[in-house]
Design an enzyme around this catalytic site. Structure first.
Site, PDB file in Angstrom:
ATOM      1  N   GLU A  87      16.333  36.346 -12.122  1.00 43.47           N
ATOM      2  CA  GLU A  87      14.993  35.580 -11.660  1.00 43.47           C
ATOM      3  C   GLU A  87      13.985  36.826 -12.193  1.00 43.47           C
ATOM      4  O   GLU A  87      14.032  37.956 -12.157  1.00 43.47           O
ATOM      5  CB  GLU A  87      14.901  35.627  -9.887  1.00 43.47           C
ATOM      6  CG  GLU A  87      14.484  35.550  -9.409  1.00 43.47           C
ATOM      7  CD  GLU A  87      13.024  36.534  -9.353  1.00 43.47           C
ATOM      8  OE1 GLU A  87      12.120  36.239  -9.733  1.00 43.47           O
ATOM      9  OE2 GLU A  87      12.668  36.917  -7.782  1.00 43.47           O
ATOM     10  N   CYS A  95       6.774  38.082  -7.835  1.00 46.10           N
ATOM     11  CA  CYS A  95       7.101  37.128  -9.162  1.00 46.10           C
ATOM     12  C   CYS A  95       6.859  35.938  -8.549  1.00 46.10           C
ATOM     13  O   CYS A  95       6.481  35.143  -9.955  1.00 46.10           O
ATOM     14  CB  CYS A  95       8.290  37.326  -9.574  1.00 46.10           C
ATOM     15  SG  CYS A  95       9.942  37.056  -7.240  1.00 46.10           S
TER      16      CYS A  95
END
Lengths: 519, 519
Positions: free
Chosen positions: A256, A295
Site C-alpha cells: 500500500e 495515504c
C-alpha cells in the site's frame, strides 16, 4: 531518554548500540531511542513458525475472535496513554491521535465480530460448491486455509497503532503469527501498544513479536509460506518487489504505497446544496487531518470551471481557520509533520508542484507553530495550489506531498474529463466524488473506476452520515492499483485472504463436504 | 516452409528477417519459421487501448458471452486441423492434442455460459452490500470493473491452444483487449487458432492481436492498467517480476510457473480397493500424458512404506505398456518432448535426480521413437525413480523435470509426514490425495493445504467420475503458492478478477445501488 525494546522469542530485548533517536516533532526534543542490533531474527522466525503458527491454527475462527476482542479492549483501555505518546512522538492533536489509536481498536473489534461469526471452524469455505460432472461424484469447492508461515508487517510512520491493528486483525483472524516492525521514527506508540497486548497475556506464545529498529537479515530468511505486508513509499515498495531473496522464494507481498487521491465535484451541485457543503467540509478536513499525513488524504481537487471561484474562496477560508502548532497547546487544531525528513521532503515536493501550480492559499513552506519555540518543530503551512490546466501539469499527478497541501484542478464538468484527469495519477487508494446525478456518477465509474480502490460517493442522501473519504473502514477494501501499490487490505472477510491460501478441493461431494467441514 | 504471421493493429504481418525455426519434434524436420521483427508494438497497444478496450467495455457481460460462445465454436469446428498442427509441431498424439485443443474450446464455452448468466450488466457486483452507519445513508458495496489497459498473454509451449483460450476466456469476459504471444517453438497451433478467430470476424477491432516471435519493446510500453499473464518457467517469471519498467509502473502480473506436484496414497487404501486402482491409473496417466509436459503432471509419489512394493510394481507395469514414438504411427501412445532444448533440460534434470533417487523403471534417457528415424526426435523414456528417504533428497523437491518422469517417495503413512514432505516442494499447483478416510484427509488439508492451489481427492466415491488431477477445469482455481508462482487463474468468476479492478463503493445505499447497477 526511554530506550525502546523489541519483543523476540518470548523476551523483551534492549539493544546497546546502533540507536536512532525519536523526537517530539513539535519541539525537536529527543523522546526515545531505538535499535534492533543484536536481534536473532532466525530465532524470531523459529518461534513464530514453530509455536505461534501451530497454536493459532489449532484455534477456531471463533476462538481467534476472542483474542481480537481482548486486544481491542486492551487498546481501548490504554487509549489515553497511547494518545499522549502519539502527541509527543507523532505530533498529533488528540483528535488526530484518536484517528490512529481509536481506529486501531475499532478495527480489531470489527474483526473480532467477524471471526466470531465464522464459528467453530478452521477452514474458510469460499463460495458455493460446483458440480463438475454429471452427478455429485465429482464436485469442486474453494476453501481458504492459513498459510504456514509468518506475517511480517512493515508499517508506515503515520499510523503506528492503526497500522499494527489493521494488519494484526486480519492475520490473527486468518491464523498467522506476526512480526511487527513499525517505522522507527514514530515507534513509541506501536511499542507501547504491542507491550500492552503482550502484558495482557492474550496471545499464545509466538503469535506476536515486535522489532523496534531495522529489519536486519529478517527478509533474507523469509520463505514461500510467509507474507510481507508493507505500507509506505513507492520507493521502498520497489526495493521489496525486486529484493532477490523475496523474489527468489516468492514471498507473498502486499503493498500500500503512494496515492494522489482526488476529490471531484460534479457539475450538478449548486452553490447552496447540501452536497456542496459536504464537499467543502470533507475536502478541507481531508487536506489538514493528521497534517495531511494520510495515504487517503485529498491531493487533487477537480472542480468544474463555473464553480472554481466559489470553491477556491470557501476552501481558503476553511484553511485560514486552521491553527498550526504544538498539540500541547489546546488552541492548536493541526500539528507538525512527524519528522525532519518528512518536512524536508514535503518542502521539496511543494516547490516542485509550485513550479506548475500557483498558490492560492499558503505558500507550501515551513511555519512556526503556536506553542512551540520559534524555529523549532516541523510545521508546514496549510496550502492550496491551483493549476490552470489539469492536463498540462505533471508533478501534480505524480508527486505525493505528504503534508497539508492540495491542488485545485479545473475541468469541463463532464464525467469523461474528470475520469481522464483522475487517471493521470496512475492509480489511487480513494476518489471522492460529489454529485447527486446518478447517471453522471455511473459514467464516472465506467471511466475511472479501474484507477482507484475506493469511490466515496458524496451526495445529499449521505450528507448526514458519511465519515469522510479518509477513513479506511474495515468493512471495505483498502488498497488501489498502480502507484497505490496494487494491494488489498481489509474489506471484511477479503482482508483475511492475504494471510491464507485459497485452494480448490475436488472429489466426490461427500468427501469434499466432509474435508471442508461443510458437511 | 510456412512463415508464421503476427496480427497487429488490424493487419497480418510477415517478417522478413530474424526468424526462428519451428520443427516437428518427432522427426526434427522444419515445419515453420517465426519472427516479430518490424512489429510496431506502440501501434499494437494504441489499437488495443484506443479501440479494443472501449469496444469491449461497451458490451454487457451477456454480449461478451456471445463472443466467447462463437470463439468456442470456431475452435471446435477447426479441431481436426489444429490437432494435425499440434501433432507436427508439439509432437502430440491425437488424445494429447485434444487435451489442449478441446480443453481450450471447452474453457471458452464454459466462460461463455458464465458471462451470459451475468446478463445485461457492465459492473460486476462482488458480495453483499454492508451498512456502515446506523442507517442506510452510508453503505458499502464491492464491485469489479474492467481495467482500462491491455492484457498481454505470454504462454507456455505445452498448451498453445488451451493457454490462449483459458486466458482469453477470462480477459474477454472481463472486458479487456488482448495481445497473445505464444511460445515461439510451438506457435503453429496458436497462430492458426487466433487466425480462425480473426477470420470469423467475431471480435471487435482491437480486441485480439497476436505476436509470433519475441516481445520486442512491448513490456517497456506497458502501464499501470495493463495485465501481464505469464505461464512458463520460474526463471522467466523472475525476469518479469524484477523487470525495472514493469515494477516501476506496477503492471499487474500473474505467474503460473514450476510445480513439483505430488500424488499421495493414504495408509487406509487396501491393495484391491477401488481407490488403489484409481490411484495407479491416475498416476500412470499423470506421468505420461502429454509426455509429462504438463504443469499439473505428477512428479512425486508418496506411498506408505507397506504399499511401496505393490505400487512400484504396478506403476512399472503400466509404464512398460507406453509406446513412445512419432504420433503419426497409430500404435504410439506417447510422443516426444516438444523441442531439443526441452529434451536437453529434461536429460540434465533426470541426471540430477538420479544422483539421489534410484531408477526402478526406465533410465531417464533419450530413446528412439517408434515410427521415427533412428537418432531423430526428442523422445524421453518413461521413467520411475525411487528415493530411500523422502526427506534426505533435495533435487526431487526442487527440480521440475518436464518429462515423463516421477519419483516414488516412501513415508510413514501419517498425514503429518505426508504434509511435511509435500511442502518441501515449496508450493505446487495441485496435489492428489487418495484415501477413503475423511479424518485423515482433514488432517492432510490442515498440514499441507496451504502448500498447493488444488487438492484432488481420489476416493471410492469419486472413482467413476474423476477426470484425473491433471485437468485444470475452468470451474476451479488454477495456480499455486511459492514456486508455482502465486497466481490464480480460472476458478469460475474468480478468473475474471485478474483483468478487473475490485473497488469499494461507499455512499448512501440509494446512490451505491444505483451506481453499481444493483438497483
Amino acid at each position: 531518554m526511554k530506550t525502546l525494546r523489541s519483543y523476540i522469542a518470548g523476551a523483551w530485548l534492549e539493544a546497546s548500540a546502533g540507536f536512532r533517536t525519536l523526537v517530539d516533532p513539535s519541539t525537536e526534543e529527543e523522546v526515545a531511542r531505538a535499535s534492533s542490533e543484536g536481534i536473532d531474527f532466525g530465532a524470531a522466525l523459529d518461534w513464530a513458525r514453530g509455536e505461534g503458527g501451530p497454536a493459532l491454527r489449532r484455534l477456531t475462527f471463533a476462538e481467534r475472535g476472542e483474542l481480537l476482542k481482548a486486544m481491542a479492549g486492551v487498546l481501548r483501555e490504554g487509549r489515553d496513554e497511547l494518545l499522549e505518546l502519539s502527541r509527543i512522538n507523532n505530533g498529533t492533536t488528540r483528535r488526530d491521535g484518536n484517528f490512529d489509536v481509536g481506529g486501531g481498536s475499532g478495527t480489531l473489534a470489527y474483526y473480532a465480530g467477524l471471526a466470531s461469526g465464522l464459528g467453530d471452524r478452521q477452514v474458510l469455505v469460499d463460495g458455493d460448491g460446483v458440480q463438475l460432472t454429471r452427478d455429485e461424484s465429482f464436485w469442486g469447492q474453494h476453501v481458504l486455509v492459513p498459510r504456514h508461515g509468518v506475517a511480517v508487517f512493515i508499517n508506515a510512520f503515520n499510523f503506528p497503532a492503526w497500522g499494527f491493528a489493521e494488519k494484526a486483525a486480519c492475520a490473527l483472524a486468518a491464523g498467522m503469527p506476526m512480526i511487527v516492525k513499525p517505522a522507527t521514527a514514530t515507534a513509541l506508540v506501536a511499542e507501547r501498544a504491542v507491550e500492552m497486548v503482550i502484558e495482557a497475556g492474550i496471545l499464545p506464545p509466538g503469535a506476536l513479536q515486535l522489532v523496534c529498529g531495522s529489519t536486519g537479515d529478517l527478509l533474507d530468511r523469509l520463505g514461500p509460506q510467509d507474507v510481507l505486508a508493507f505500507t509506505g513509499s513507492a520507493d521502498t515498495a520497489r526495493y521489496f518487489r525486486t529484493h532477490p531473496h523475496l523474489v527468489g522464494v516468492n514471498v507473498r507481498l502486499n503493498v500500500e504505497a503512494d496515492s494522489l487521491n482526488a476529490a471531484v465535484l460534479g457539475p450538478d451541485v449548486g452553490d447552496d446544496a447540501a452536497t456542496m457543503e459536504l464537499f467543502l467540509k470533507d475536502v478541507a478536513r481531508e487536506i489538514t487531518q493528521k497534517s495531511g499525513q494520510k495515504c487517503t488524504a485529498v491531493r487533487r481537487i477537480l472542480v468544474p470551471d463555473e464553480h472554481l471561484t466559489l470553491v477556491r474562496e470557501h476552501l481558503a477560508e476553511r484553511l485560514a481557520r486552521v491553527v498550526t502548532g504544538n498539540p500541547a497547546d489546546e488552541s492548536v487544531t493541526m500539528g507538525p509533520l512527524a519528522t525532519a525528513g518528512q518536512l524536508e521532503d514535503a518542502l521539496a515536493g511543494a516547490a516542485e508542484l509550485a513550479a506548475e501550480a500557483a498558490p492560492v492559499f499558503g505558500d507550501g513552506g515551513r511555519v512556526d507553530g503556536v506553542g512551540s519555540p520559534a524555529g523549532k518543530g516541523y510545521f508546514f503551512a496549510p496550502t492550496l495550489l491551483e493549476a490552470a490546466d489539469a492536463r498540462a501539469v505533471e508533478a501534480v499527478h505524480r508527486r505525493e506531498v505528504f503534508a497539508p497541501l492540495a491542488t485545485l484542478l479545473p475541468y469541463d464538468g463532464t464525467a469523461a474529463e474528470a475520469a481522464e484527469i483522475v487517471a493521470l495519477g496512475g492509480g489511487t487508494l480513494v476518489t471522492s466524488v460529489y454529485s447527486d446525478d446518478e447517471a453522471w456518477l455511473g459514467r464516472y465509474l465506467a471511466g475511472a473506476g479501474s484507477a482507484t480502490g475506493r469511490i466515496y460517493l458524496g451526495s445529499e442522501s449521505a450528507a448526514g452520515a458519511a465519515p469522510g473519504s479518509g477513513v479506511a473502514l474495515p468493512q471495505t477494501l483498502h488498497g488501489g492499483p498502480g502507484r497505490a501499490g496494487g494491494g488489498e487490505e481489509l474489506g471484511g472477510l477479503a482482508g483475511l485472504e492475504l494471510y491464507m491460501q485459497r485452494l480448490a478441493l475436488q472429489g466426490s461431494r461427500k468427501t469434499v463436504d466432509a474435508v471442508s467441514g461443510r458437511a
